[in-house]
Every structure is written in structure tokens, then in C-alpha cells.
Design a protein around this motif. Structure first.
Motif, PDB file in Angstrom:
ATOM      1  N   HIS A  49      -6.552  -0.156   8.786  1.00  0.00           N
ATOM      2  CA  HIS A  49      -5.424  -1.672   8.584  1.00  0.00           C
ATOM      3  C   HIS A  49      -4.266  -1.273   9.042  1.00  0.00           C
ATOM      4  N   PRO A  50      -3.850  -2.207   9.708  1.00  0.00           N
ATOM      5  CA  PRO A  50      -2.226  -1.957  10.275  1.00  0.00           C
ATOM      6  C   PRO A  50      -1.274  -1.757   9.230  1.00  0.00           C
ATOM      7  N   ASP A  51      -1.319  -2.018   8.239  1.00  0.00           N
ATOM      8  CA  ASP A  51      -0.044  -1.627   7.291  1.00  0.00           C
ATOM      9  C   ASP A  51      -0.333  -0.177   6.822  1.00  0.00           C
ATOM     10  N   PHE A  52      -1.388   0.302   6.610  1.00  0.00           N
ATOM     11  CA  PHE A  52      -1.971   1.821   6.262  1.00  0.00           C
ATOM     12  C   PHE A  52      -1.483   2.702   7.542  1.00  0.00           C
ATOM     13  N   ALA A  53      -2.114   2.114   8.585  1.00  0.00           N
ATOM     14  CA  ALA A  53      -1.637   2.750  10.039  1.00  0.00           C
ATOM     15  C   ALA A  53      -0.151   3.174   9.935  1.00  0.00           C
ATOM     16  N   ALA A  54       0.609   2.242   9.756  1.00  0.00           N
ATOM     17  CA  ALA A  54       1.980   2.061   9.985  1.00  0.00           C
ATOM     18  C   ALA A  54       2.882   2.833   8.751  1.00  0.00           C
ATOM     19  N   GLY A  55       2.184   3.072   7.852  1.00  0.00           N
ATOM     20  CA  GLY A  55       2.673   3.645   6.753  1.00  0.00           C
ATOM     21  C   GLY A  55       3.041   2.951   5.647  1.00  0.00           C
ATOM     22  N   ARG A  56       2.945   1.758   5.613  1.00  0.00           N
ATOM     23  CA  ARG A  56       3.464   0.528   4.811  1.00  0.00           C
ATOM     24  C   ARG A  56       2.272   0.263   3.564  1.00  0.00           C
ATOM     25  N   VAL A  57       2.561   1.383   2.713  1.00  0.00           N
ATOM     26  CA  VAL A  57       1.430   1.436   1.615  1.00  0.00           C
ATOM     27  C   VAL A  57       2.049   1.186   0.375  1.00  0.00           C
ATOM     28  N   ASP A  58       1.301   0.556  -0.417  1.00  0.00           N
ATOM     29  CA  ASP A  58       1.727   0.268  -1.912  1.00  0.00           C
ATOM     30  C   ASP A  58       0.477   0.218  -2.741  1.00  0.00           C
ATOM     31  N   THR A  59       0.613   0.182  -3.939  1.00  0.00           N
ATOM     32  CA  THR A  59      -0.744   0.026  -4.866  1.00  0.00           C
ATOM     33  C   THR A  59      -1.377  -1.179  -4.743  1.00  0.00           C
ATOM     34  N   GLY A  60      -0.739  -2.434  -4.268  1.00  0.00           N
ATOM     35  CA  GLY A  60      -1.279  -3.511  -4.218  1.00  0.00           C
ATOM     36  C   GLY A  60      -2.099  -3.817  -2.854  1.00  0.00           C
ATOM     37  N   LEU A  61      -2.101  -2.823  -2.032  1.00  0.00           N
ATOM     38  CA  LEU A  61      -2.580  -3.278  -0.600  1.00  0.00           C
ATOM     39  C   LEU A  61      -4.046  -3.748  -0.770  1.00  0.00           C
ATOM     40  N   ILE A  62      -5.009  -2.776  -1.389  1.00  0.00           N
ATOM     41  CA  ILE A  62      -6.054  -3.170  -1.314  1.00  0.00           C
ATOM     42  C   ILE A  62      -6.331  -4.498  -2.142  1.00  0.00           C
ATOM     43  N   ALA A  63      -5.912  -4.761  -3.098  1.00  0.00           N
ATOM     44  CA  ALA A  63      -6.296  -5.984  -3.986  1.00  0.00           C
ATOM     45  C   ALA A  63      -5.520  -7.284  -3.062  1.00  0.00           C
ATOM     46  N   ARG A  64      -4.725  -7.122  -2.408  1.00  0.00           N
ATOM     47  CA  ARG A  64      -4.312  -8.016  -1.382  1.00  0.00           C
ATOM     48  C   ARG A  64      -5.136  -8.494  -0.440  1.00  0.00           C
ATOM     49  N   GLU A  65      -5.632  -7.612   0.211  1.00  0.00           N
ATOM     50  CA  GLU A  65      -6.580  -7.517   1.573  1.00  0.00           C
ATOM     51  C   GLU A  65      -8.027  -8.224   0.998  1.00  0.00           C
ATOM     52  N   GLY A  66      -8.298  -7.641  -0.021  1.00  0.00           N
ATOM     53  CA  GLY A  66      -9.765  -8.034  -0.547  1.00  0.00           C
ATOM     54  C   GLY A  66     -10.813  -7.776   0.579  1.00  0.00           C
TER      55      GLY A  66
END
Length: 613
Positions: A431-448
Motif C-alpha cells: 500500500h502506498p501509505d505503508f510503503a511511504a511510512g505513513r502508518v497509523d492504527t486506522g489504516l487497515i480499517a480505512r482501506e477496507g
């Protein structure tokens, strides 16, 4: 040094401990339940002792039986691993009282940090910053609701004795509070025997940062830097890494110093983890990182710390338990490179991540990254324990190096016929956000659904597999659920597929076996089509079938009751998780075949809803 060690655990952590103990020349003793009689950790150990029936509450959670096993086998020490009895202060004390060495912190340290409310009060006194919330003794629903209203939504309800994501509920508004509280308290009672909860402010842009600490019996406490465990699904960690992306030296120094201070406040000995929640809306800042809790044990994600420091934390545990000083001073510890770990679970993302069980007829995770596992090809994944079957850990010079290594290893993973989340992990890592280090605990829930792997293999992979089955005849494409043309017919995981050949008649005669397709972390079986092989139809609209083997823990309706679409009918528990089954439409409960406490098999008809006239 300890000469003989009983491991009061199972699966990958038991195997992990055995490997280090063996390297140190320590004799190992495994314990096992009925379900684990042929498990890998049993065969790896020098000796194994049977401790009871398959359910953990009748085997791995029976402290007296484990202590008896240590005496019977002549073990000198007990290592609890993580989970089960690892943070049970009474068990730790019983081990010491039995004249055995406890490979873990002192019981008083476990007690001090085991209850979240008391731990936070102790941290406040020690000058460690904590998250705003309610820790009071008044546990009435009215008081808890009032405190949540005062804190402001969203809030977290957390079991006082909880851990590992269990006994935790996010509440987004006042209307949902009562149901969430009841669910949390029920899970807390079942998992921890303690219904008390605390209320905590839910951080809007949260990062989960934790620090590995270690103390010895000579008064020394060090940290081994931080880990980022922000990529979570339903409060359960999915991917962990070290060091944390975006962590500058000043913030790292402040957070790690706070972690050491927290450990010193409880005279900590052994391996422990101080968990922090960070408001990362403006990046990681020392003044926006707060203490959440302490895990008084080794963590599942400890391999990423081992990778960046070059240390063996299980060896540290065994040396400290033997009375030795810490192997390193703080000045000796440095960060080298970056490490990322993914947890491979026996679960089906396509079915809401329901646990998957069965025999691993095919299981291959390659050799390009570190793999910690307690299973192998031929092992059985049972419904009795946590569904994690392996951890894959990549270490590289940079975060991108580690990310690519791990994604490649998962991409090539073969797990069959048990379903796994490997494809989901590949999507998350890419995922582009994870690859860029833009992580938070809501990432998976948001992307679904955006993180769900493809439902079918690519045309290239499918036709290549069909060619392997059908012989050398050239292929001209495939169609799902299409009317047959001049084609050979196959079953892809029970679904009919027609694949066109230049010479269809010859191709059909050549189809005699089956082949696995592995792509993107997923595995499918392509087999010859036979009428008897067609999948059975569904039970029909309104039929509520058990999606897995498990135990019914709550029945919310009576036979003959009127229900509305989405209304909860009953709750199942399997592999330490709760799963709610709801009404598919408005109607009447025409049939009810479940009762609280009952065991059910996969596919069992639990209830039937008939549409209202």
C-alpha cells in the motif's frame, strides 16, 4: 546457567525458545495437550509431557499440572513464552514456591503492571506521561457512561486485566456505549476473569510505539530501542517494524528514557515492553506520546528488535534468570538497518477473516527471510488455539529493502488447503501509505476492501496451471462460470471454469490430476471437473449457518421472535475470537438450533429466518 528448561507454551514461541536453549546446551522439556500430541514443538524438545485435553483451560492454563510436569521431567526452570500463563503473577509465585526458576519478572512486578488502572497510577507517580482517561473504582454503567461523555468521543473501553487486543472496544458515540460496554465486559470475564474496565481517550491519528526494556537482578535496566506496531486490524497487530518510521533521535531518546523509568518504577527484571500511544497528526513528537500499558513478558514481535540490535532476547532471558548480569550496557546497543515482521494467520480474508482449520497439505514459506513457526507441512491447524501459524521477518539496510524482501517472501508463500492472510499482507505491505511510512492504527480499517487480495489467480497463472494438468495443448484463455465451448472444464476451489484448448478433446482426455496455483500470497487448487466434485449449494436465504467450528457464547433471540435486518442473533467463539451472526433481513425466527455453551461444527444450521408476510 540453567541446565534444563520446561517451556509452558506451544507453537512457534515454544519452538523459538527450544532453538536458543539448544544452542546454549540446555535440555528442553515440552508440554502438550491432546490436540498437540504430534506438534512440532513436541518433536523438537528433548522430552515432552502430556498435560491434558485440547482446550487450553484444561491444559496450558492449568498451572499445577505444568509445575507437576517440571518436577516429573527434572526440569530446573520454566519459561512461559507469551500468552497463556506468562503474565499470571499467581502462577509465577507458584513456580518459585515449588523451588523452580521462573524465567520472567518478579510476581510483584507482574501485579504492578497487570492491572491497567493501577499501572497508570504508578506511572503518573513516576513521572511517565499517560493518556487521559478514567481509572476509577466506580464501575457502574452509569458512571462509566458519564465519564466517557466527559472525556469526549471517540473513547476506548479497555478491560483492566486485558492485553493483546482482547477486552477492548472503540466507541464512536454515546448511543453505542452500552452495547460496547456489555460486549467488552463479557469478553473480559471470559478471557481474564475480571469484568472491570477503564475508559481512555481515543487518539484520532494514533501510532502504536513500544519500547523493548530489559532488567537484571543487579539493578541494571536498559532499552533496546523502539518498535512501531501501528498496522493493526481490530486492535490486533498485523505488521510490526523497528525502528519506527519518522522517529528522530531526540524523540527516540525521550520515549526510551520514559520506558526505562517505567521499568525501574516496578523493579523490573527480564524482558518487558512499554507500550505508548502517539498522536502522530504532526509527526512523532515527545510531548504527544503517552504510556498505555506494560507487557511483562516477551512480545510476539521481539524478532524485529533482535534483527536491528543483533541480540538474542531469549538468550538474555535465560542468562538473567540464571542470575547473570545483562549481556550489554546501554552504550553497547545500537541500531543497524531496518526490520519488518508480518504475522501469518490461518484465516480467510474473503470471509471476514474467519479462522481456518485443517491439515497443511502444502506449506512452504521459502528461505529468503527469517521464519518463526510451530508448524510444517502435514501439521494440523486446530480450532483450540490462536490462529497465528508463522511470523516472517525481513531485515535490510533500509526500510524499503526490508519491505520488498518481506513482500516478495509472502508473495511466494504456499499454504493449502488452510486459508491464510498472506495475500492480505502483501497488499498491506505494497500500500502506498505503508510503503511511504505513513502508518497509523486506522489504516487497515480505512482501506477496507482495498487491501483484499484478488479473488482469482491471473490469467497467466491459471492457464499455466491448466497446461500442467492438460499436457502440451496450447491455451486460448479462460472463462469463470461460462457455458462450455470447445474447452476442458476444471474446478478452481470448487468453482467451474472452462479453459479453451486448440484440441479440446485431447486436452480433456489428458486431465487426470490436480495442481496448486500460488500467486500474490494466495493458493488455489485447480482440479479436473467431475460432476461429483461440484460444490453443494447453499442452505438458502434465511439460513444462519455456522461459519466455523466453535462454541456458542450467547443467544440473543428466541424461536418465534421478530427480528430486523442486521439484528444480532447469536455469538460464536473460536480461536480466541468472538463472531456475531445477524439477521439477513426482517422476519421471524422460524428455527433455532443453538444454545449458549453448546459446541457447533462448521456449516451447522443454527437458525432460520423467514421473511415476514
Amino acid at each position: 546457567m540453567i541446565q534444563s528448561l520446561l517451556i509452558a507454551n506451544r507453537g512457534e514461541i515454544a519452538c523459538r525458545i527450544i532453538r536458543t536453549a539448544r544452542a546454549l546446551g540446555i535440555r528442553t522439556v515440552a508440554v502438550y495437550s491432546d490436540a498437540d500430541a504430534d506438534a512440532l514443538h513436541v518433536r523438537m524438545a528433548d522430552e515432552a509431557v502430556h498435560i491434558g485435553p485440547s482446550p487450553a483451560r484444561e491444559s496450558y492454563l492449568v498451572g499445577d499440572r505444568i509445575i507437576d510436569a517440571a518436577h516429573e521431567s527434572g526440569a530446573e526452570a520454566i519459561h512461559p513464552g507469551y500468552g497463556f500463563l506468562s503474565e499470571n503473577a499467581d502462577f509465577a509465585q507458584s513456580v518459585l514456591d515449588a523451588g523452580l526458576v521462573w524465567v520472567g519478572p518478579n510476581p510483584h512486578s507482574i501485579r504492578a503492571m497487570g492491572l491497567k488502572d493501577a499501572a497508570k497510577e504508578r506511572m503518573i507517580a513516576a513521572g511517565v506521561p499517560v493518556t487521559p482517561g478514567y481509572l476509577g473504582a466506580d464501575q457502574s454503567p452509569e458512571r462509566l457512561r458519564a465519564e466517557a461523555d466527559a472525556i469526549g468521543y471517540p473513547v476506548l473501553i479497555k478491560a483492566v486485566a486485558g492485553g493483546g487486543g482482547k477486552g477492548m472496544r472503540q466507541v464512536d458515540d454515546a448511543a453505542a456505549f452500552a452495547d460496547a460496554l456489555q460486549s467488552c465486559q463479557r469478553e473480559a470475564a471470559s478471557s481474564f476473569g475480571d469484568v472491570r474496565v477503564l475508559i481512555e481517550k481515543y487518539i484520532q491519528s494514533p501510532r502504536h510505539i513500544e519500547v523493548q526494556v530489559f532488567g537484571d537482578r543487579h539493578g541494571q535496566v536498559v532499552h533496546l530501542f523502539e518498535r512501531d506496531c501501528s498496522l493493526q486490524r481490530r486492535h490486533q497487530k498485523v505488521i510490526e517494524e523497528a525502528p519506527a518510521p519518522g522517529m528522530d533521535d531526540a524523540t527516540r531518546a525521550a520515549v526510551c528514557a520514559a520506558a526505562v523509568k517505567a521499568a525501574q518504577a516496578v523493579d523490573y527484571v527480564g524482558a518487558g515492553t512499554i507500550e505508548f500511544i502517539a498522536d502522530a497528526s504532526e509527526g512523532l513528537r515527545a510531548d504527544r506520546i503517552w504510556f498505555m500499558e506494560m507487557n511483562t513478558r516477551l512480545q510476539v514481535e521481539h524478532p524485529v528488535t533482535e534483527a536491528i540490535t543483533g541480540q538474542d532476547l531469549v538468550e538474555w532471558q535465560l542468562r538473567v534468570a540464571s542470575g547473570e548480569p545483562l549481556p550489554c550496557t546501554q552504550a553497547d546497543l545500537t541500531i543497524t538497518g531496518h526490520a519488518i515482521e508480518a504475522r501469518l494467520y490461518a484465516e480467510d480474508p474473503a470471509k471476514g477473516f474467519l479462522p481456518s482449520i485443517g491439515t497443511l497439505e502444502a506449506f512452504d514459506l521459502g528461505e529468503d527471510v527469517r521464519v518463526d513457526t510451530g508448524v510444517e507441512q502435514g501439521s494440523v491447524i486446530s480450532p483450540f488455539y490462536d490462529p497465528m501459524i508463522a511470523k516472517l521477518i525481513a531485515h535490510g539496510e533500509t526500510r524499503e529493502d526490508a519491505r520488498e524482501q518481506l513482500a516478495d517472501a509472502l508473495d511466494e508463500a504456499v499454504v493449502w488447503p488452510v486459508r491464510s492472510n498472506a495475500g492480505f499482507l502483501v497488499e498491506a505491505l505494497d500500500h502506498p501509505d505503508f510503503a511511504a511510512g505513513r502508518v497509523d492504527t486506522g489504516l487497515i480499517a480505512r482501506e477496507g476492501a482495498g487491501l483484499m487480495p484478488p479473488a482469482y489467480p491471473s490469467e497467466e497463472a491459471l492457464t499455466a496451471a491448466a497446461a500442467e494438468l492438460a499436457g502440451p495443448a496450447p491455451l486460448a484463455g479462460f472463462r469463470l462460470n461460462a457455458a462450455p465451448r470447445r474447452a476442458a472444464r476444471f474446478l478452481l476451489d470448487g468453482q467451474a471454469i472452462d479453459i479453451d484448448f486448440t484440441d479440446a478433446e485431447d486436452a480433456e482426455e489428458a486431465v487426470t490430476t490436480s495442481v496448486l496455483i500460488s500467486e500474490g500470497g494466495q493458493t488455489w487448487a485447480l482440479a479436473p471437473f467431475r460432476a461429483s466434485g461440484a460444490a453443494a449449494g447453499g442452505a438458502g436465504d434465511g439460513a444462519i449457518l455456522s461459519p466455523m467450528p466453535g462454541r456458542v457464547i450467547a443467544v440473543e433471540v428466541d424461536a418465534g421472535a421478530s427480528v430486523t435486518k442486521g439484528q444480532k442473533l447469536l455469538t460464536l467463539e473460536a480461536m480466541k475470537m468472538e463472531h456475531s451472526l445477524v439477521a439477513p433481513f426482517d422476519g421471524i425466527v422460524a428455527e433455532l438450533n443453538a444454545e449458549a455453551g453448546g459446541q457447533v461444527t462448521e456449516g451447522a444450521l443454527l437458525a432460520r429466518i423467514e421473511a415476514a408476510d
